[in-house]
Design a protein around this motif. Structure first.
Motif, PDB file in Angstrom:
ATOM      1  N   ARG A  24       0.844  -1.196   0.000  1.00 26.36           N
ATOM      2  CA  ARG A  24       0.000   0.000   0.000  1.00 26.36           C
ATOM      3  C   ARG A  24       0.875   1.240   0.000  1.00 26.36           C
ATOM      4  N   TYR A  25       0.390   2.288  -0.676  1.00 25.36           N
ATOM      5  CA  TYR A  25       1.117   3.551  -0.707  1.00 25.36           C
ATOM      6  C   TYR A  25       1.052   4.202   0.667  1.00 25.36           C
ATOM      7  N   GLN A 107      -6.163  -5.390  -1.664  1.00 32.47           N
ATOM      8  CA  GLN A 107      -5.018  -4.571  -2.079  1.00 32.47           C
ATOM      9  C   GLN A 107      -5.391  -3.698  -3.277  1.00 32.47           C
ATOM     10  N   ASP A 108      -6.078  -4.268  -4.260  1.00 34.76           N
ATOM     11  CA  ASP A 108      -6.484  -3.503  -5.438  1.00 34.76           C
ATOM     12  C   ASP A 108      -7.415  -2.358  -5.061  1.00 34.76           C
ATOM     13  N   SER A 109      -8.366  -2.643  -4.188  1.00 30.77           N
ATOM     14  CA  SER A 109      -9.320  -1.621  -3.755  1.00 30.77           C
ATOM     15  C   SER A 109      -8.612  -0.489  -3.022  1.00 30.77           C
ATOM     16  N   ASP A 114      -6.077   4.880  -2.373  1.00 29.25           N
ATOM     17  CA  ASP A 114      -4.848   5.635  -2.098  1.00 29.25           C
ATOM     18  C   ASP A 114      -4.506   6.575  -3.254  1.00 29.25           C
ATOM     19  N   ALA A 115      -4.667   6.102  -4.487  1.00 29.36           N
ATOM     20  CA  ALA A 115      -4.367   6.940  -5.654  1.00 29.36           C
ATOM     21  C   ALA A 115      -5.325   8.123  -5.724  1.00 29.36           C
ATOM     22  N   THR A 116      -6.589   7.887  -5.413  1.00 27.37           N
ATOM     23  CA  THR A 116      -7.580   8.963  -5.428  1.00 27.37           C
ATOM     24  C   THR A 116      -7.252  10.016  -4.366  1.00 27.37           C
ATOM     25  N   VAL A 117      -6.898   9.560  -3.170  1.00 23.81           N
ATOM     26  CA  VAL A 117      -6.542  10.487  -2.097  1.00 23.81           C
ATOM     27  C   VAL A 117      -5.297  11.285  -2.485  1.00 23.81           C
TER      28      VAL A 117
END
Length: 137
Positions: A24-25, A107-109, A114-117
């Motif tokens: 996770r980022y 993990q995909d979800s 994380d990318a959206t945030v």
């Protein structure tokens, strides 16, 4: 170290965070790190997640053969060599691992979230910078 048990029949409680981890980022480090679904905390580098996946797969393979995985080495030993009913008396020490496909879905979800945030935070930072630059003229 300790009593001999079949590979995959025992997961040390100190490894549960690693076994239940995803990549996770991490906003704090700016890196993709290991994140524990068990504790909800970052564990550090991606190496912990990869090591945890190996441990989990070993225990999944053991469980697929109809066996039970324990979080206590002594109970795993007793179950495997003396008393198959140990699982009934000590069910609170039985480890239930999520299937690999379910871990991947989580993990995909979280990756999308994380990318959206990250995108929203970047946009907000750019907007504030633009507003500050515009008001200083």
């Amino acid at each position: 170290v300790g009593l001999p048990v079949p590979v995959g029949s025992f997961i040390d409680p100190s490894n549960m965070d690693m076994v239940a981890s995803i990549l996770r980022y991490n906003n704090a480090t700016g890196e993709v790190d290991s994140y524990s679904l068990h504790s909800g905390k970052f564990l550090g580098s991606s190496e912990a997640c990869l090591e945890g996946r190996l441990l989990a797969e070993s225990s999944r393979a053991y469980a697929r053969s109809g066996n039970v995985v324990f979080d206590d080495r002594l109970l795993a030993f007793v179950y495997n060599f003396w008393d198959g009913n140990t699982v009934l008396r000590y069910s609170d020490h039985v480890v239930q691992l999520k299937p690999k496909a379910e871990i991947q879905k989580i993990q995909d979800s979280m990756s999308v979230t994380d990318a959206t945030v990250a995108m929203l935070l970047t946009r907000r930072s750019i907007t504030r910078k633009h507003e500050a630059d515009g008001s200083s003229h």
